[in-house]
Design an enzyme around this catalytic site. Structure first.
Site, mmCIF file in Angstrom:
data_model
loop_
_atom_site.group_PDB
_atom_site.id
_atom_site.type_symbol
_atom_site.label_atom_id
_atom_site.label_comp_id
_atom_site.label_asym_id
_atom_site.label_seq_id
_atom_site.Cartn_x
_atom_site.Cartn_y
_atom_site.Cartn_z
ATOM 1 C CB ALA A 129 38.306 31.727 46.345
ATOM 2 C CD GLN A 132 30.868 34.942 47.306
ATOM 3 O OE1 GLN A 132 31.124 36.134 47.384
ATOM 4 N NE2 GLN A 132 29.725 34.492 46.798
ATOM 5 C CB SER A 133 37.849 36.076 44.150
ATOM 6 O OG SER A 133 38.905 36.992 43.949
ATOM 7 C CG ASN A 134 36.900 40.393 48.680
ATOM 8 O OD1 ASN A 134 35.679 40.417 48.669
ATOM 9 N ND2 ASN A 134 37.592 40.004 49.749
ATOM 10 C CB VAL A 193 37.367 37.682 40.740
ATOM 11 C CG1 VAL A 193 36.379 37.578 39.575
ATOM 12 C CG2 VAL A 193 38.474 36.648 40.570
#
Length: 333
Positions: free
Chosen positions: A73, A75-77, A79
């Site tokens: 997403a 706001q992906s942690n 990534v």
């Protein structure tokens, strides 16, 4: 001993602390509470993905790859931590970001994890919510391959049998810590999404014949679908470990009562739980995973789901960086 034969790099500060939550317990009652601080893994502000990436990056390096591609997403942690791991080992990184959250603002689009992705040097492309992100990553890999790169595609959340080994390692670590301090852990509570964390824990505890039960709190899928995803990956992880057949369907549980309107979308329970933990323990949870997981644990305690004599461990999977993308929820007018 379970993991000695698997390639692994060093990315996390392990063992992560196991600490009591005495002030939270005083506020809500119930069983003895502990927190496993996987927000303190060290890489890129910490989080659970560091454990998975230790095995995934090792596999990428063993295959001679020079580029990591992964979805998440906005706001992906995952990534953010993949971009940091790539930087640590001199690899390039490309993120395929899915717009799962429809109504956003500038903070969500440009702050928090997105800012850190940029700082770590990751490039990114966007796909609409509901897209086949695996296909989008495969297409990106073909494009980069045509330009001379050697891409390695990591699935969402690092959730495959290689990545799940990170949480087999965590299960082993928790058992050793609990034994050292004389605590009889009965359950571990955490937020379950892409399934790799829960699958690794379930496979690890099953392979070691541990009675610790894993209580997942779903952040995205209905209970039946989430449990099916976790069970499938836990079985494949056990196979990868050489312990086929140890995972049983009854080992997998996911409470879907705290998803709310959807993935990444806030609930009042999450806001209340996150605020309570901040003000009783000085610990920051995140709004997508650990905040909803904590809301689930508190609700279960208040319903009497857990016995007062139990020792419950809450697994903090990190992600507080995302708070900067959701600041409107916590600033008083």
């Amino acid at each position: 001993m379970l993991l000695q034969s698997f390639p692994r790099v060093s990315l996390s500060h392990a063992p992560t602390p196991l600490e009591p939550l005495d002030r939270l317990r005083a506020a809500i009652g119930g069983p003895r509470l502990w927190i496993k601080r996987d927000d303190c893994t060290g890489l890129a502000q910490g989080g659970n993905k560091a454990r998975k990436l230790e095995f995934l990056v090792a596999d990428a390096l063993a295959k001679g790859c020079d580029l990591l591609i992964t979805p998440g997403a906005v706001q992906s942690n995952h990534v953010r931590m993949t971009a940091a791991a790539a930087a640590r080992f001199g690899l390039k990184c490309h993120a395929v970001l899915e717009r799962r959250v429809q109504e956003t603002d500038t903070d969500y689009e440009e702050n928090g994890n997105v800012l850190l992705d940029e700082l770590f040097g990751s490039t990114r492309s966007y796909v609409p919510g509901g897209s086949d992100v695996a296909a989008a990553c495969a297409a990106a890999a073909e494009d980069f391959r045509a330009k001379g790169a050697k891409p390695y595609v990591i699935p969402g959340g690092g959730s495959n049998p290689i990545g799940a080994l990170g949480y087999v390692a965590c299960a082993m670590e928790l058992m050793a810590q609990a034994s050292q301090i004389g605590v009889n852990v009965t359950r571990l509570v955490h937020g379950t999404g892409s399934s790799g964390t829960q699958a690794g824990l379930v496979a690890g505890f099953a392979a070691m014949r541990s009675p610790i039960a894993v209580y997942g709190v779903s952040v995205r899928q209905p209970r039946q679908k989430q449990e099916e995803i976790v069970f499938d990956l836990a079985c494949r992880t056990a196979d990868h470990l050489g312990h086929s057949g140890v995972v049983k369907r009854e080992h997998v549980f996911a409470d879907d009562g705290h998803v709310g309107p959807g993935y990444g979308l806030p609930t009042q329970g999450m806001v209340d739980a996150l605020t309570l933990v901040a003000r009783t323990e000085g610990i920051l949870l995140d709004p997508v995973y650990s905040g909803k997981a904590m809301a689930g644990m508190i609700a279960a305690i208040r319903k009497g789901t857990f016995g007062d004599g139990e020792d419950i461990v809450f697994l903090h999977t990190g992600g507080s960086t995302a708070l900067f993308g959701y600041k409107h929820l916590f600033l008083k007018a």
